[in-house]
Design a protein around this motif. Structure first.
Motif, PDB file in Angstrom:
ATOM      1  N   GLY A   6     -41.478 -48.401 -22.510  1.00  0.00           N
ATOM      2  CA  GLY A   6     -42.243 -47.205 -22.183  1.00  0.00           C
ATOM      3  C   GLY A   6     -41.645 -46.378 -21.062  1.00  0.00           C
ATOM      4  N   SER A   7     -40.689 -46.934 -20.317  1.00  0.00           N
ATOM      5  CA  SER A   7     -40.000 -46.139 -19.299  1.00  0.00           C
ATOM      6  C   SER A   7     -39.276 -44.982 -19.979  1.00  0.00           C
ATOM      7  CB  SER A   7     -38.969 -46.981 -18.550  1.00  0.00           C
ATOM      8  OG  SER A   7     -39.568 -48.022 -17.833  1.00  0.00           O
ATOM      9  N   ILE A   8     -38.952 -43.979 -19.205  1.00  0.00           N
ATOM     10  CA  ILE A   8     -38.226 -42.822 -19.726  1.00  0.00           C
ATOM     11  C   ILE A   8     -36.889 -42.728 -19.015  1.00  0.00           C
ATOM     12  CG2 ILE A   8     -38.209 -40.308 -19.896  1.00  0.00           C
ATOM     13  CD1 ILE A   8     -41.291 -40.464 -20.071  1.00  0.00           C
ATOM     14  N   VAL A   9     -35.834 -42.539 -19.809  1.00  0.00           N
ATOM     15  CA  VAL A   9     -34.500 -42.328 -19.270  1.00  0.00           C
ATOM     16  C   VAL A   9     -34.131 -40.873 -19.506  1.00  0.00           C
ATOM     17  CG1 VAL A   9     -32.049 -42.941 -19.419  1.00  0.00           C
ATOM     18  CG2 VAL A   9     -33.801 -44.720 -19.623  1.00  0.00           C
ATOM     19  N   ARG A  10     -33.762 -40.199 -18.434  1.00  0.00           N
ATOM     20  CA  ARG A  10     -33.353 -38.793 -18.474  1.00  0.00           C
ATOM     21  C   ARG A  10     -31.826 -38.759 -18.429  1.00  0.00           C
ATOM     22  NH1 ARG A  10     -35.580 -33.684 -16.552  1.00  0.00           N
ATOM     23  NH2 ARG A  10     -33.963 -32.399 -15.577  1.00  0.00           N
ATOM     24  N   ALA A  11     -31.205 -38.174 -19.442  1.00  0.00           N
ATOM     25  CA  ALA A  11     -29.749 -38.115 -19.539  1.00  0.00           C
ATOM     26  C   ALA A  11     -29.278 -36.677 -19.370  1.00  0.00           C
ATOM     27  CB  ALA A  11     -29.295 -38.665 -20.884  1.00  0.00           C
ATOM     28  N   TRP A  12     -28.227 -36.519 -18.596  1.00  0.00           N
ATOM     29  CA  TRP A  12     -27.659 -35.189 -18.336  1.00  0.00           C
ATOM     30  C   TRP A  12     -26.147 -35.303 -18.241  1.00  0.00           C
ATOM     31  CZ3 TRP A  12     -24.637 -33.363 -14.386  1.00  0.00           C
ATOM     32  CH2 TRP A  12     -24.466 -31.980 -14.318  1.00  0.00           C
ATOM     33  N   HIS A  13     -25.432 -34.335 -18.832  1.00  0.00           N
ATOM     34  CA  HIS A  13     -23.975 -34.326 -18.851  1.00  0.00           C
ATOM     35  C   HIS A  13     -23.438 -33.114 -18.096  1.00  0.00           C
ATOM     36  CE1 HIS A  13     -23.728 -37.251 -22.251  1.00  0.00           C
ATOM     37  NE2 HIS A  13     -24.926 -36.742 -22.507  1.00  0.00           N
ATOM     38  N   GLY A  14     -22.348 -33.332 -17.368  1.00  0.00           N
ATOM     39  CA  GLY A  14     -21.633 -32.248 -16.707  1.00  0.00           C
ATOM     40  C   GLY A  14     -20.138 -32.501 -16.791  1.00  0.00           C
ATOM     41  N   TRP A  15     -19.371 -31.423 -16.840  1.00  0.00           N
ATOM     42  CA  TRP A  15     -17.918 -31.514 -16.952  1.00  0.00           C
ATOM     43  C   TRP A  15     -17.267 -30.660 -15.871  1.00  0.00           C
ATOM     44  CZ3 TRP A  15     -21.368 -31.179 -20.870  1.00  0.00           C
ATOM     45  CH2 TRP A  15     -21.314 -32.134 -21.883  1.00  0.00           C
ATOM     46  N   THR A  16     -16.183 -31.172 -15.304  1.00  0.00           N
ATOM     47  CA  THR A  16     -15.414 -30.416 -14.322  1.00  0.00           C
ATOM     48  C   THR A  16     -13.970 -30.295 -14.799  1.00  0.00           C
ATOM     49  OG1 THR A  16     -14.568 -32.281 -13.037  1.00  0.00           O
ATOM     50  CG2 THR A  16     -16.753 -31.445 -12.431  1.00  0.00           C
ATOM     51  N   THR A  17     -13.243 -29.406 -14.165  1.00  0.00           N
ATOM     52  CA  THR A  17     -11.799 -29.371 -14.381  1.00  0.00           C
ATOM     53  C   THR A  17     -11.198 -30.577 -13.663  1.00  0.00           C
ATOM     54  OG1 THR A  17     -11.396 -28.101 -12.373  1.00  0.00           O
ATOM     55  CG2 THR A  17     -11.796 -26.831 -14.417  1.00  0.00           C
ATOM     56  N   PRO A  18     -10.002 -30.985 -14.035  1.00  0.00           N
ATOM     57  CA  PRO A  18      -9.371 -32.107 -13.325  1.00  0.00           C
ATOM     58  C   PRO A  18      -9.251 -31.839 -11.823  1.00  0.00           C
ATOM     59  CG  PRO A  18      -8.162 -31.622 -15.337  1.00  0.00           C
ATOM     60  CD  PRO A  18      -9.195 -30.527 -15.167  1.00  0.00           C
ATOM     61  N   GLU A  19      -9.021 -30.598 -11.451  1.00  0.00           N
ATOM     62  CA  GLU A  19      -8.858 -30.237 -10.040  1.00  0.00           C
ATOM     63  C   GLU A  19     -10.151 -30.400  -9.239  1.00  0.00           C
ATOM     64  OE1 GLU A  19      -6.052 -28.624 -12.735  1.00  0.00           O
ATOM     65  OE2 GLU A  19      -8.145 -27.972 -12.607  1.00  0.00           O
ATOM     66  N   ASP A  20     -11.292 -30.235  -9.883  1.00  0.00           N
ATOM     67  CA  ASP A  20     -12.578 -30.319  -9.190  1.00  0.00           C
ATOM     68  C   ASP A  20     -13.273 -31.666  -9.335  1.00  0.00           C
ATOM     69  OD1 ASP A  20     -12.442 -27.728  -8.171  1.00  0.00           O
ATOM     70  OD2 ASP A  20     -13.433 -26.853  -9.931  1.00  0.00           O
ATOM     71  N   ALA A  21     -12.698 -32.577 -10.113  1.00  0.00           N
ATOM     72  CA  ALA A  21     -13.361 -33.843 -10.412  1.00  0.00           C
ATOM     73  C   ALA A  21     -13.642 -34.670  -9.163  1.00  0.00           C
ATOM     74  CB  ALA A  21     -12.543 -34.649 -11.416  1.00  0.00           C
ATOM     75  N   ALA A  22     -12.680 -34.827  -8.287  1.00  0.00           N
ATOM     76  CA  ALA A  22     -12.883 -35.656  -7.091  1.00  0.00           C
ATOM     77  C   ALA A  22     -13.935 -35.042  -6.176  1.00  0.00           C
ATOM     78  CB  ALA A  22     -11.560 -35.852  -6.352  1.00  0.00           C
ATOM     79  N   ALA A  23     -13.890 -33.730  -6.003  1.00  0.00           N
ATOM     80  CA  ALA A  23     -14.866 -33.064  -5.132  1.00  0.00           C
ATOM     81  C   ALA A  23     -16.270 -33.176  -5.716  1.00  0.00           C
ATOM     82  CB  ALA A  23     -14.485 -31.597  -4.935  1.00  0.00           C
ATOM     83  N   TYR A  24     -16.389 -33.021  -7.032  1.00  0.00           N
ATOM     84  CA  TYR A  24     -17.702 -33.137  -7.658  1.00  0.00           C
ATOM     85  C   TYR A  24     -18.218 -34.572  -7.564  1.00  0.00           C
ATOM     86  CZ  TYR A  24     -21.527 -33.094 -10.918  1.00  0.00           C
ATOM     87  OH  TYR A  24     -22.775 -33.237 -11.468  1.00  0.00           O
ATOM     88  N   ASP A  25     -17.356 -35.535  -7.827  1.00  0.00           N
ATOM     89  CA  ASP A  25     -17.730 -36.948  -7.728  1.00  0.00           C
ATOM     90  C   ASP A  25     -18.251 -37.256  -6.324  1.00  0.00           C
ATOM     91  OD1 ASP A  25     -18.029 -39.663  -8.209  1.00  0.00           O
ATOM     92  OD2 ASP A  25     -15.946 -39.989  -8.760  1.00  0.00           O
ATOM     93  N   GLU A  26     -17.553 -36.767  -5.320  1.00  0.00           N
ATOM     94  CA  GLU A  26     -17.976 -36.994  -3.931  1.00  0.00           C
ATOM     95  C   GLU A  26     -19.306 -36.305  -3.635  1.00  0.00           C
ATOM     96  OE1 GLU A  26     -16.399 -35.809   0.496  1.00  0.00           O
ATOM     97  OE2 GLU A  26     -14.908 -36.479  -0.967  1.00  0.00           O
ATOM     98  N   LEU A  27     -19.476 -35.074  -4.097  1.00  0.00           N
ATOM     99  CA  LEU A  27     -20.732 -34.352  -3.884  1.00  0.00           C
ATOM    100  C   LEU A  27     -21.893 -35.052  -4.577  1.00  0.00           C
ATOM    101  CD1 LEU A  27     -22.264 -31.778  -2.901  1.00  0.00           C
ATOM    102  CD2 LEU A  27     -21.652 -30.755  -5.111  1.00  0.00           C
ATOM    103  N   LEU A  28     -21.690 -35.435  -5.835  1.00  0.00           N
ATOM    104  CA  LEU A  28     -22.747 -36.066  -6.611  1.00  0.00           C
ATOM    105  C   LEU A  28     -23.156 -37.411  -6.025  1.00  0.00           C
ATOM    106  CD1 LEU A  28     -24.589 -36.063  -9.088  1.00  0.00           C
ATOM    107  CD2 LEU A  28     -22.652 -36.919 -10.434  1.00  0.00           C
ATOM    108  N   ASN A  29     -22.176 -38.251  -5.724  1.00  0.00           N
ATOM    109  CA  ASN A  29     -22.472 -39.604  -5.253  1.00  0.00           C
ATOM    110  C   ASN A  29     -22.700 -39.705  -3.752  1.00  0.00           C
ATOM    111  OD1 ASN A  29     -22.370 -41.241  -7.720  1.00  0.00           O
ATOM    112  ND2 ASN A  29     -20.319 -40.386  -7.857  1.00  0.00           N
ATOM    113  N   GLY A  30     -22.189 -38.745  -3.001  1.00  0.00           N
ATOM    114  CA  GLY A  30     -22.341 -38.790  -1.553  1.00  0.00           C
ATOM    115  C   GLY A  30     -23.494 -37.980  -1.008  1.00  0.00           C
ATOM    116  N   THR A  31     -23.929 -36.962  -1.760  1.00  0.00           N
ATOM    117  CA  THR A  31     -24.969 -36.059  -1.264  1.00  0.00           C
ATOM    118  C   THR A  31     -26.143 -35.916  -2.236  1.00  0.00           C
ATOM    119  OG1 THR A  31     -23.294 -34.800  -0.043  1.00  0.00           O
ATOM    120  CG2 THR A  31     -25.411 -33.714  -0.427  1.00  0.00           C
TER     121      THR A  31
END
Length: 110
Positions: free
Chosen positions: A5-30
């Motif tokens: 009965g729990s609900i799982v919310r799924a969301w997808h996002g894509w970055t360019t290779p150049e922005d991947a590390a910055a996005y990963d840090e923003l998402l997981n760090g902030t």
């Protein structure tokens, strides 16, 4: 903990290779820690996944687990399927889901 009965919310996002590390840090760090710090009643967890092998564009998937639909609405607002993407994240994303997908947990095998 996932339960029937729990609900799982799924969301997808894509970055360019150049922005991947910055996005990963923003998402997981902030962003993800900030969401969890809100202590939203019924929000059980947030998991961040990155597709492997790492290829262009970088593909991220977030999975949020909620007790019920009311908890999803407490997080996302009245339009609960709309994606919740801060401007700082939008600046790094090449594209993203405008709407999140929701799934009911039927069984969890551990």
């Amino acid at each position: 903990m996932l339960s029937h009965g729990s609900i799982v919310r799924a969301w997808h996002g894509w970055t360019t290779p150049e922005d991947a590390a910055a996005y990963d840090e923003l998402l997981n760090g902030t962003i993800a820690p900030g969401i969890m710090a809100r202590e939203i009643p019924g929000l059980r967890g947030l998991t961040v996944l990155r597709r492997i092998p790492t290829e262009a564009p970088a593909h991220f998937l977030t999975l949020m687990t909620f007790d019920n639909w009311a908890a999803v609405e407490r997080f996302a607002g009245q339009d609960a399927t709309a994606s919740v993407v801060p401007p700082t994240a939008r600046a790094l994303l090449a594209r993203h889901d405008e709407r999140s997908q929701h799934f009911e947990v039927r069984h969890h095998h551990a």
